[in-house]
Design a protein around this motif. Structure first.
Motif, short mmCIF file in Angstrom:
data_model
loop_
_atom_site.label_atom_id
_atom_site.label_comp_id
_atom_site.label_asym_id
_atom_site.label_seq_id
_atom_site.Cartn_x
_atom_site.Cartn_y
_atom_site.Cartn_z
N GLN A 1 40.20 46.61 41.07
CA GLN A 1 39.91 45.64 41.78
C GLN A 1 40.45 44.95 43.05
O GLN A 1 39.90 44.73 44.14
N ASP A 2 41.89 45.26 42.99
CA ASP A 2 42.68 44.70 44.28
C ASP A 2 42.26 45.54 45.63
O ASP A 2 42.11 45.21 46.39
N LYS B 1 38.79 44.69 46.73
CA LYS B 1 38.71 43.35 47.27
C LYS B 1 39.54 43.39 48.77
O LYS B 1 38.85 42.74 49.62
N ASP B 2 40.71 44.18 48.77
CA ASP B 2 41.30 44.64 50.22
C ASP B 2 40.28 44.92 51.25
O ASP B 2 40.25 44.54 52.26
N LEU C 1 36.92 44.85 50.87
CA LEU C 1 36.03 43.97 51.15
C LEU C 1 36.75 42.71 52.22
O LEU C 1 35.76 42.43 53.17
N PHE C 2 37.72 42.23 52.12
CA PHE C 2 38.56 41.32 53.11
C PHE C 2 38.56 42.02 54.42
O PHE C 2 38.16 41.32 55.16
N LYS D 1 39.00 35.05 52.06
CA LYS D 1 39.89 34.61 51.10
C LYS D 1 39.53 34.24 49.76
O LYS D 1 39.83 34.54 48.62
N VAL E 1 37.19 36.81 47.74
CA VAL E 1 37.91 37.92 47.26
C VAL E 1 39.20 37.53 46.44
O VAL E 1 40.05 38.18 45.96
N LEU F 1 35.49 41.68 39.76
CA LEU F 1 34.27 42.31 40.92
C LEU F 1 32.93 42.06 40.20
O LEU F 1 31.84 41.80 40.95
N CYS G 1 31.41 38.96 41.20
CA CYS G 1 31.05 38.53 42.72
C CYS G 1 29.76 38.72 42.94
O CYS G 1 29.46 38.61 44.34
N HIS H 1 30.13 44.07 47.79
CA HIS H 1 31.41 44.73 47.50
C HIS H 1 31.24 46.39 47.21
O HIS H 1 30.01 46.44 46.72
#
Length: 176
Positions: free
Chosen positions: A83-84, A87-88, A90-91, A106, A109, A114, A117, A124
């Motif tokens: 997930q991280d 998310k990274d 996606l950011f 921020k 995420v 996920l 989301c 994502h």
């Protein structure tokens, strides 16, 4: 679910070391994973409930096994890693786009799984776990271990799966 572009996937190549080949009785001893997009890697040794005899199947020394973490902790760390990474990505994708403020991204995420989301307007990547002999071994082994250790097996439902063994067989003549 149809996917419009290969960029919608983030492929994670999964490798497991186990105490044997019986998904109902043997244990995961080591988990390794690499993503194709960022080359981020995760690896952990898992403390087995019973130490396997010899190194013939897995090649991991007993001292290393004894320093491992219980499967439930390793599994939760694996899911957090997946997930991280997404998310990274996606950011990075949305933070650089015009009209997308870093505060919005921020917030989006943050700590949500996920699967929660999807209601947001930011899309994502789809996590695709690829394992060699995944359908008959890796993925059933993960589920079996989750059930034995009281892990939330439904966390696995938010990912897609691919077995690379049929792909290797299909292209074996072309790649030597």
């Amino acid at each position: 679910v149809p996917v419009s572009a290969p960029d919608d996937f983030d492929v994670f190549f999964l490798d497991l070391e186990t105490s044997g080949l019986d998904v109902l009785h043997d244990e995961v001893l080591e988990i390794g994973i690499t993503t194709h997009v960022s080359s981020a890697q995760f690896a952990t040794t898992v403390l087995p409930r019973r130490l396997p005899e010899g190194l013939s199947v897995h090649g991991i020394e007993q001292d290393e096994l004894l320093s491992g973490v219980p499967f439930d902790r390793a599994f939760n760390r694996l899911v957090d890693f997946l997930q991280d990474v997404v998310k990274d990505q996606l950011f990075e994708k949305y933070a650089s786009q015009e009209g997308s403020t870093q505060e919005l991204v921020k917030e989006f995420v943050g700590s949500e799984p996920l699967s929660q989301c999807s209601g947001h307007r930011l899309s994502h990547p789809i996590v695709l776990l690829a394992g060699h002999n995944g359908l008959k071994f890796y993925f059933p082994m993960l589920v079996s271990e989750c059930l034995r250790h009281g892990c939330n097996v439904f966390q696995l439902a938010e990912f897609y799966y691919c077995d690379t063994l049929p792909l290797a067989r299909a292209f074996a003549a072309h790649i030597g």
